[in-house]
Design a protein around this motif. Structure first.
Motif, short mmCIF file in Angstrom:
data_model
loop_
_atom_site.label_atom_id
_atom_site.label_comp_id
_atom_site.label_asym_id
_atom_site.label_seq_id
_atom_site.Cartn_x
_atom_site.Cartn_y
_atom_site.Cartn_z
N SER A 11 -5.35 6.52 -0.85
CA SER A 11 -4.65 5.29 -0.47
C SER A 11 -4.75 4.29 -1.60
O SER A 11 -5.86 4.01 -2.08
CB SER A 11 -5.26 4.69 0.81
OG SER A 11 -5.18 5.61 1.88
N ALA B 24 0.83 -1.21 0.00
CA ALA B 24 0.00 0.00 0.00
C ALA B 24 0.86 1.25 0.00
O ALA B 24 1.95 1.28 0.56
CB ALA B 24 -0.93 0.02 1.22
N ASP C 187 -4.12 0.45 -2.83
CA ASP C 187 -3.86 -0.96 -2.54
C ASP C 187 -3.15 -1.53 -3.77
O ASP C 187 -3.77 -1.74 -4.82
CB ASP C 187 -5.18 -1.68 -2.28
CG ASP C 187 -5.01 -3.16 -1.94
OD1 ASP C 187 -4.04 -3.78 -2.42
OD2 ASP C 187 -5.85 -3.70 -1.21
#
Length: 266
Positions: free
Chosen positions: A122, A100, A124
């Motif tokens: 964010s 991440a 992933d």
């Protein structure tokens, strides 16, 4: 440690962890390793796992916690696009797999589909999914700008979930719903209601809607109630061709015509 000693510093971090090889490599103009605590500080740093590259003026990496904090202006590039922010955290597993990148402070992800910006983005890296929150989150693509308090952008599928509320704007007007699913391949959005809209062709509300931004069409499911000039139109279903300023009402409908909309008698 400086220059060629960069590789030695990284090897020391891995040795502390008892690992033989790394899934990513850290290099920098200067590296400072606390081998006992498993803490690495680096300046003018570059991190790569072979698919992504992250650069920043400063890094503090905690091997045991699986976290690296980057500051001073961060740039990350990879399959998801280019991510820029004031600060960021990278997260990695015990086997040093980068999982991440969490960017914060005027975060912006530029990709083949457009530009996603928010207070925090964010990514992933395993699933290729970016979650944007705050400011609000804005996704600009083509002639459409989507905004919401939270956005989930699936880069591999070229799809986004926009929520609470979901608003789409073009130069012709805007439509807003409680939440929406946005397909960036076809430039269509499905909005859950209540839906409100405002275009030159009219303004009003509906239970739900499908917006085809490529065709310039808004399909409204009822009950639909809208204002056209000074008149009121009600029906089960309506299609707004917002570029042409045209409205088609389908099924049983009712229109209350105001005097200002009546044709003038010479």
């Amino acid at each position: 440690m400086r220059g060629a000693a960069a590789a030695v510093a990284l090897a020391a971090v891995l040795w502390v962890a008892g690992l033989a090889a790394a899934s990513f490599v850290v290099t920098g103009a200067r590296l400072d390793l606390d081998a006992d605590r498993g803490i690495l500080r680096a300046w003018q740093v570059r991190i790569t796992d072979g698919r992504r590259v992250v650069t920043a003026p400063e890094l503090v990496l905690n091997r045991a916690a699986g976290v690296g904090v980057l500051s001073g202006g961060v740039r990350a590039t990879g399959p998801e696009g280019e991510l820029r922010s004031a600060t960021a955290r990278i997260r990695f597993t015990q086997t040093l797999e980068l999982v991440a990148v969490e960017a914060e402070g005027q975060a912006q992800l530029s990709s083949r589909d457009g530009r996603l910006s928010a207070r925090r983005v964010s990514v992933d890296t395993r699933r290729g999914v970016a979650v944007a929150v705050g400011s609000p989150a804005v996704l600009a693509t083509g002639e459409v700008t989507a905004t919401g308090s939270r956005m989930v952008y699936r880069t591999r599928q070229q799809e986004a979930e926009v929520g609470a509320p979901a608003r789409f704007e073009t130069r012709h007007g805007a439509v807003q719903g409680r939440e929406a699913a946005f397909d960036l391949k076809t430039h269509t959005a499905r909005l859950a209601g209540p839906v409100v809209f405002r275009f030159s062709a009219g303004r009003g509300e509906a239970r739900q809607a499908v917006a085809d931004f490529a065709a310039g069409r808004l399909e409204l499911e009822g009950p639909v109630r809208m204002r056209w000039r000074g008149s009121t139109v009600e029906g089960r279903r309506a299609v707004v061709w917002y570029r042409e300023g045209r409205v088609v009402v389908e099924g049983p409908s009712r229109m209350r015509v105001e005097e200002e909309d009546l044709p003038r008698i010479p």
